[in-house]
Write a protein that holds these residues in place. Sequence first.
Motif, short mmCIF file in Angstrom:
data_model
loop_
_atom_site.label_atom_id
_atom_site.label_comp_id
_atom_site.label_asym_id
_atom_site.label_seq_id
_atom_site.Cartn_x
_atom_site.Cartn_y
_atom_site.Cartn_z
N UNK A 189 -7.19 -1.80 3.64
CA UNK A 189 -6.18 -0.96 2.98
C UNK A 189 -4.79 -1.40 3.43
N UNK A 190 -4.71 -1.70 4.73
CA UNK A 190 -3.45 -2.14 5.30
C UNK A 190 -2.91 -3.37 4.59
N UNK A 191 -3.79 -4.33 4.36
CA UNK A 191 -3.39 -5.57 3.68
C UNK A 191 -2.93 -5.25 2.26
N UNK A 192 -3.67 -4.37 1.59
CA UNK A 192 -3.31 -4.03 0.20
C UNK A 192 -1.92 -3.43 0.13
N UNK A 193 -1.62 -2.52 1.09
CA UNK A 193 -0.35 -1.80 1.03
C UNK A 193 0.78 -2.64 1.62
N UNK A 194 0.59 -3.14 2.87
CA UNK A 194 1.69 -3.82 3.54
C UNK A 194 1.94 -5.22 3.00
N UNK A 195 0.84 -6.00 2.73
CA UNK A 195 1.06 -7.39 2.30
C UNK A 195 1.10 -7.56 0.79
N UNK A 196 0.29 -6.75 0.06
CA UNK A 196 0.20 -7.00 -1.38
C UNK A 196 0.99 -6.00 -2.21
N UNK A 197 1.62 -5.04 -1.53
CA UNK A 197 2.58 -4.18 -2.21
C UNK A 197 2.01 -3.08 -3.09
N UNK A 230 -4.18 2.46 -3.43
CA UNK A 230 -5.15 1.93 -2.47
C UNK A 230 -6.24 2.94 -2.18
N UNK A 231 -5.88 4.22 -2.04
CA UNK A 231 -6.90 5.25 -1.75
C UNK A 231 -7.88 5.40 -2.90
N UNK A 232 -7.35 5.32 -4.13
CA UNK A 232 -8.26 5.42 -5.28
C UNK A 232 -9.28 4.28 -5.27
N UNK A 233 -8.76 3.08 -4.98
CA UNK A 233 -9.67 1.93 -4.89
C UNK A 233 -10.70 2.21 -3.81
N UNK A 234 -10.22 2.75 -2.68
CA UNK A 234 -11.09 3.02 -1.55
C UNK A 234 -12.26 3.91 -1.91
N UNK A 235 -12.02 4.92 -2.78
CA UNK A 235 -13.12 5.80 -3.16
C UNK A 235 -14.22 5.04 -3.88
N UNK A 236 -13.80 4.12 -4.77
CA UNK A 236 -14.81 3.38 -5.54
C UNK A 236 -15.56 2.37 -4.68
#
Lengths: 400, 517
Positions: free
Chosen positions: A225-233, A239-245
């Motif tokens: 999640x960190x990479x998705x938010x901090x590096x990929x913007x 990110x949380x929605x993706x996380x649920x799936x």
Amino acid sequence: MTVSQIDEEVAKLLQLKAQLGGEDGKHVFVLKTAKGTRDYNPKQMAIREKVFNTIIGCFKRHGAETIDTPVFELKETLTGKYGEDSKLIYDLKDQGGELLSLRYDLTVPFARYLAMNKITNIKRYHIAKVYRRDNPAMTRGRYREFYQCDFDIAGQYDPMIPDAECLKIVYEILSELDLGDFRIKVNDRRILDGMFAMCGVPDEKFRTICSTVDKLDKASWEDVKNEMVKEKGLSEGVADQIGEYVSMQGGMDLAERLLQDPKLSQSKQACAGLADMKQLFSYLQLFQVTDKLLAEKVRTTETQVLVASAQKNLLEERLKLTTELWNAGIKAEVLYKKNPKLLTQLQHCEETGIPLVAILGEQELKDGVVKLRKVASREEVDVPREELVEELKRRTSKLP
Amino acid sequence: MADKAQIQEAIKAQGEVVRRLKAEKASKDQIDEEVAKLLQLKAQLGGEDGKHVFVLKTAKGTRDYNPKQMAIREKVFNTIIGCFKRHGAETIDTPVFELKETLTGKYGEDSKLIYDLKDQGGELLSLRYDLTVPFARYLAMNKITNIKRYHIAKVYRRDNPAMTRGRYREFYQCDFDIAGQYDPMIPDAECLKIVYEILSELDLGDFRIKVNDRRILDGMFAMCGVPDEKFRTICSTVDKLDKASWEDVKNEMVKEKGLSEGVADQIGEYVSMQGGMDLAERLLQDPKLSQSKQACAGLADMKQLFSYLQLFQVTDKVLFDLSLARGLDYYTGVIYEAVLSQMIQAPVVAEQNGALPGDEASVSVGSVAGGGRYDGLVGMFDPKGKKVPCVGVSIGIERIFSIMEQKAELLAEKVRTTETQVLVASAQKNLLEERLKLTTELWNAGIKAEVLYKKNPKLLTQLQHCEETGIPLVAILGEQELKDGVVKLRKVASREEVDVPREELVEELKRRTSKLP
């Protein structure tokens, strides 16, 4: 400098020194294989042969043909197919002819073969070595020359049946190789893309978010999640929605549930992928499989009997008997010594796993018999010479 | 990425090269090569939509193997490997490239035919040229003094196409070697026995194995008056006797290599001799030859060899032939070469081949195996120079493939590319599930089975698939059969059909397929 970097420079130094030659002008040199490559010794070859036989047996059972392609392709053919990995391709020196490169995988040659021969339907396997100039500092321990074993079905067919057969084949191979328990994970590009779209990932970020999600098998959700938010913007919400799936796992039931999911069901892509996933699982149910067990001592030869003699001056008789056995298709050996000791001959059997020894002696020759001994148990029996071939065939057909 | 304008310039220039070659009526190979370069340049420009367009071909001198060729190849390998295993050989494998260093200095003039890899900042590498030098490297590296090994793999030679048309640059070699110190001539004899067995089992027709010995040749040259420094070069001239006449060979010896006619004539008397153990015995009495210690050693070993060959029951096809003088420099003792006879009778049965029954067809000629003893090679690799004597043979697999492919075509033999024993089919619709279930049962029982990837295929389509690919049996499911608990088992060729109870099907299939060749 790293150890491998130092090794590389040392090797260059030794090669330069070798060009000077030894004191008598004799050519002295470094005895090694190229970096990242290795020989296979007979034990390794015996294991390899067993593994290949199992795998090829499975491919053949499913009606696949095989092809072979050259170890190098026109550089042109490989250019532009591997993205960033292109820098790992081995090129051949320009020696005045075509520019060539060693194949990087078996898939691009397969595609070239299909196009070149205008083939629209084929079920083929291809087992061969491929070549990648992996940077040792980054991927230590990885070989630069290694086997790939590919199975592909090309052609237009009713959906998901060939896809299911591929999975059946993987299941059969892993079971037969007796590697312990395993899992085969399945997903679908269309489901992933539909999911990303419905979660709010911008189109142009699909592929890069995909590689981040891919790291979930090695990293924790927090790191991903960190990479998705901090590096990929991405925003935290997306990110949380993706996380649920991506935390979901299941069987056909999961596919059915997701078809009812309020968000996903709005994506045509995801629905197509989910419908096919249901179909796939229905075929996988019909393709159920069972496990098999294999266990064998690793021998490097298949010799069934050693022809030996206890006394001197019996080389001629040993050679004659060995010839009879070879002519009858029996796998036999004889020591290259005129007068070997019996002990030496028995030791050879023990070292190489030869199960039987046919012993000749003066008395046996007079009586027209051969002493047939089981190496492991030392049980011995006299077999009439003319019945020996038949007796050996009988005994060796019962061996595993 | 090169500048677009630069590429366009290069295309113009290359176009000129091609036009000029065509105007000069240069050789087809040269023109093809320059055209390929032109196409590659054009391809770099890309299509109009920037899509990458490219030349669909394999590298010059290489080829793909299609499934039919692979099926023939597999049969040939199985026969050959079966023979090696019957004689207790192990196998090894080595990398496709070696350090350039390892191959340098081993192949004499042929070294210019070695493929080098580009210097990409690491070690200098070259593709292996044969399997013998890697073998010697393997033995020295692992300090192995005794091994009986076979190795089947591809090797690479940048043959100049203008000189050796039709020769591949990537091709299989199939080597068998025995390394180690043993009582003399027994391993040498076993190598010949193996060649004999392989060529017999492959059913390639009649063949002969010629044997000679480097020491006999050298002794003969010495006694005939050939100067020491000319031995090797006269050897290569004598080697041409299998393709050229004595007149031509004598001519080369005298006019090109500087021997006197008298010396050449003396050589001529010997190299016309062929025979068996009797010839070796006669030559041991020969006034000239018996004065050469070398020749006598070679002749004594030749006698010993033939005595073992008699025990191995192969003397009917082995010939001691004084004109045999194989090319490579590293042989030190016995040398041999197997040659197929000229004509192979091939009864042509298919009308579409346009031939009358009884026509003979000539298939390839030439050497199909060769080898000998090479005691000095491994020592070249060992830092202490420790010698490991070796004897071996290399089977000319590519030639054998091409003979078998030609044979299959001539006899209009159907070569199957799969081993499938039964197709699971249905006559009616909506039976995919039942077909998949039955196929799974068969796969689980180890039976080679296929099913079409169609929900509702026509029966005719399924039968046609069997006919095209040679599947001998079809297991047909239908509503009635399912109710009755049976499967209709049909022989594709004869159309004979029988109903088999479902639970007996696996056993029935195993019974039927175990009788097949």
